[in-house]
Scaffold this active site. Sequence first.
Site, PDB file in Angstrom:
ATOM      1  N   GLU A  79     -74.678  65.654 -35.549  1.00 35.08           N
ATOM      2  CA  GLU A  79     -76.007  65.523 -36.161  1.00 35.08           C
ATOM      3  C   GLU A  79     -76.177  66.479 -37.337  1.00 35.08           C
ATOM      4  O   GLU A  79     -76.747  66.110 -38.366  1.00 35.08           O
ATOM      5  CB  GLU A  79     -77.116  65.767 -35.129  1.00 35.08           C
ATOM      6  CG  GLU A  79     -77.162  64.757 -33.986  1.00 35.08           C
ATOM      7  CD  GLU A  79     -77.624  63.362 -34.412  1.00 35.08           C
ATOM      8  OE1 GLU A  79     -78.006  63.181 -35.563  1.00 35.08           O
ATOM      9  OE2 GLU A  79     -77.585  62.455 -33.547  1.00 35.08           O
ATOM     10  N   ARG A  83     -76.745  64.786 -41.038  1.00 39.97           N
ATOM     11  CA  ARG A  83     -78.077  64.959 -41.647  1.00 39.97           C
ATOM     12  C   ARG A  83     -78.104  66.120 -42.638  1.00 39.97           C
ATOM     13  O   ARG A  83     -78.542  65.953 -43.772  1.00 39.97           O
ATOM     14  CB  ARG A  83     -79.129  65.171 -40.566  1.00 39.97           C
ATOM     15  CG  ARG A  83     -79.180  64.004 -39.590  1.00 39.97           C
ATOM     16  CD  ARG A  83     -80.389  64.035 -38.697  1.00 39.97           C
ATOM     17  NE  ARG A  83     -80.139  63.282 -37.479  1.00 39.97           N
ATOM     18  CZ  ARG A  83     -81.068  62.648 -36.778  1.00 39.97           C
ATOM     19  NH1 ARG A  83     -82.314  62.659 -37.146  1.00 39.97           N
ATOM     20  NH2 ARG A  83     -80.753  62.001 -35.666  1.00 39.97           N
ATOM     21  N   ASP A 213     -69.365  53.628 -32.892  1.00 40.51           N
ATOM     22  CA  ASP A 213     -69.797  53.040 -34.171  1.00 40.51           C
ATOM     23  C   ASP A 213     -69.299  53.664 -35.474  1.00 40.51           C
ATOM     24  O   ASP A 213     -68.494  53.083 -36.202  1.00 40.51           O
ATOM     25  CB  ASP A 213     -71.336  52.918 -34.212  1.00 40.51           C
ATOM     26  CG  ASP A 213     -72.106  54.191 -33.837  1.00 40.51           C
ATOM     27  OD1 ASP A 213     -71.467  55.228 -33.642  1.00 40.51           O
ATOM     28  OD2 ASP A 213     -73.354  54.130 -33.752  1.00 40.51           O
ATOM     29  N   GLU A 341     -80.445  50.344 -38.702  1.00 42.56           N
ATOM     30  CA  GLU A 341     -79.179  49.590 -38.794  1.00 42.56           C
ATOM     31  C   GLU A 341     -79.332  48.131 -39.257  1.00 42.56           C
ATOM     32  O   GLU A 341     -78.493  47.621 -40.007  1.00 42.56           O
ATOM     33  CB  GLU A 341     -78.440  49.610 -37.449  1.00 42.56           C
ATOM     34  CG  GLU A 341     -77.876  50.971 -37.059  1.00 42.56           C
ATOM     35  CD  GLU A 341     -78.911  51.952 -36.516  1.00 42.56           C
ATOM     36  OE1 GLU A 341     -80.049  51.518 -36.211  1.00 42.56           O
ATOM     37  OE2 GLU A 341     -78.605  53.153 -36.403  1.00 42.56           O
TER      38      GLU A 341
HETATM   39  C1  DMJ Z   1     -78.835  57.964 -37.467  1.00 42.68           C
HETATM   40  O1  DMJ Z   1     -78.860  59.330 -37.249  1.00 42.68           O
HETATM   41  C2  DMJ Z   1     -77.481  57.503 -37.965  1.00 42.68           C
HETATM   42  O2  DMJ Z   1     -77.596  56.249 -38.526  1.00 42.68           O
HETATM   43  C3  DMJ Z   1     -76.450  57.476 -36.875  1.00 42.68           C
HETATM   44  O3  DMJ Z   1     -75.228  56.921 -37.343  1.00 42.68           O
HETATM   45  C4  DMJ Z   1     -76.941  56.659 -35.705  1.00 42.68           C
HETATM   46  N1  DMJ Z   1     -78.258  57.018 -35.276  1.00 42.68           N
HETATM   47  C5  DMJ Z   1     -79.308  57.247 -36.238  1.00 42.68           C
HETATM   48  C6  DMJ Z   1     -80.107  56.024 -36.609  1.00 42.68           C
HETATM   49  O4  DMJ Z   1     -80.281  55.092 -35.668  1.00 42.68           O
END
Ligand code: DMJ
Length: 455
Positions: A79, A83, A213, A341
Amino acid sequence: MMKFAWDNYKRYAWGQNELRPLTRNGHIGNMFGGLRGASIVDSLDTLYIMGLMEEYEEAKEWVQNNLNLISNGEASLFEVNIRYVGGLLSAYYLTGAEIFKQKVVELGEKLLPAFNTPTGIPRGVINLGSSGTSWSWGWASAGSSILAEFGTLHLEFLHLSQLSGNPLFTEKVMNIRKLLNKIEKPHGLYPNFLSPVSGNWVQHHVSIGGLGDSFYEYLIKSYLMSDKTDQEAKKMYYSAMEAIETNLVQKSPGGLTYVAEWRGDGHLACFSGGMIGIGADDGPAEQKQHYLDLAAEITHTCHESYSRSATKLGPEAFRFDAGAEATATRLSDRYYILRPEVIESYMYMWRLTHDPKYRQWGWEAVEALEKHCRVDAGFSGIRDVYASTVSHDNMQQSFFLSETLKYLYLLFSDDDLLPLEDWVFNTEAHPLPVIRKTCLQEHGAKQDHGQTDLE
Ligand code: DMJ
């Protein structure tokens, strides 16, 4: 929408991580190890791209004066990377402001001890203080590290080396790549859990939703960000895609294409429409059209998950069993937390095909967000997308500002705003420039003079 989300964050939660729009206060949470201002760092590039310059200047000033990287807390490496590192890198590349470069390199250095494990595969949780101690998540099987976490560092770490001149960042992620390339893959697939001690898979569950993912996303994006020179990433991506198709892609009785493991987290996996779309053109010649079709089918399925609900927003998880087709079957799967998404895939598919349906679908999402998620003091997630009288979850996620609104804005902008040939978006929608082998130095010099390079 961005201005409204931002103004309310500023008014009620300034400096904290996220806005709680119903109670009109801030949320700090425990993902960022004592770092603050997640919504500010996540919003810098969105504000800048949208031309909200006054707001961007306030955000920059906060980073300059208040973003304190001296913290002893326990943070999620993933995270913080997507971010904070991603947000600061983008802000630097878009604006050329030195402060972002200074901060991002300092933060990057704090993340390096996470790689001090027997294999060099980082653990999920890291202490940002001087000890640099790291742990695996309590919920992850047997002290393992998670594919989507250690596999979602590559883009940012390459740029950290690029900006700092320190090759260590690249070495750390190349070591992860080497191990993953070498290790045996059951049916050509990458399971979600790996031991950072032995370097072996801990169990064999595979997913292109949560846990898996963005590892796949970063393979194709590593190739694209390298100016199409990273042949290893290319090979790994297309082999993985082949295995995913053979083993996991299915069609429902009602004709909807989906990935077989969409049982627990359909919404997260909806990024894959966009990913498969941007990867189509560089795939094997006989597969190009097929990949574009597959991307369109998956995006269509994800749109169905929205259009089959009362609010026209999609649930967190949707299923294809016991008669369900792209709908949530459990009460606990019915929430929507402002995730990006599905809109992300609309944006990529619009850029790739210019089929107007993607803009129509994006507009439906705008209307639904305005109707159901806008409250008096910001935007909030909702607890049940199937209930026409909504109940709000009191959280304006930072990825709503960084991703959902940015992708919507790009969906309705011309293609030459952040062209896909020149920019690659990290998994939090922070644009990073393609590293051109031929003009690296020229690019560095230009950025140092603070020029913007949006178009
Ligand atoms: C975001 O922090 C990013 O897109 C991450 O890859 C997955 N989760 C959240 C959004 O859903």
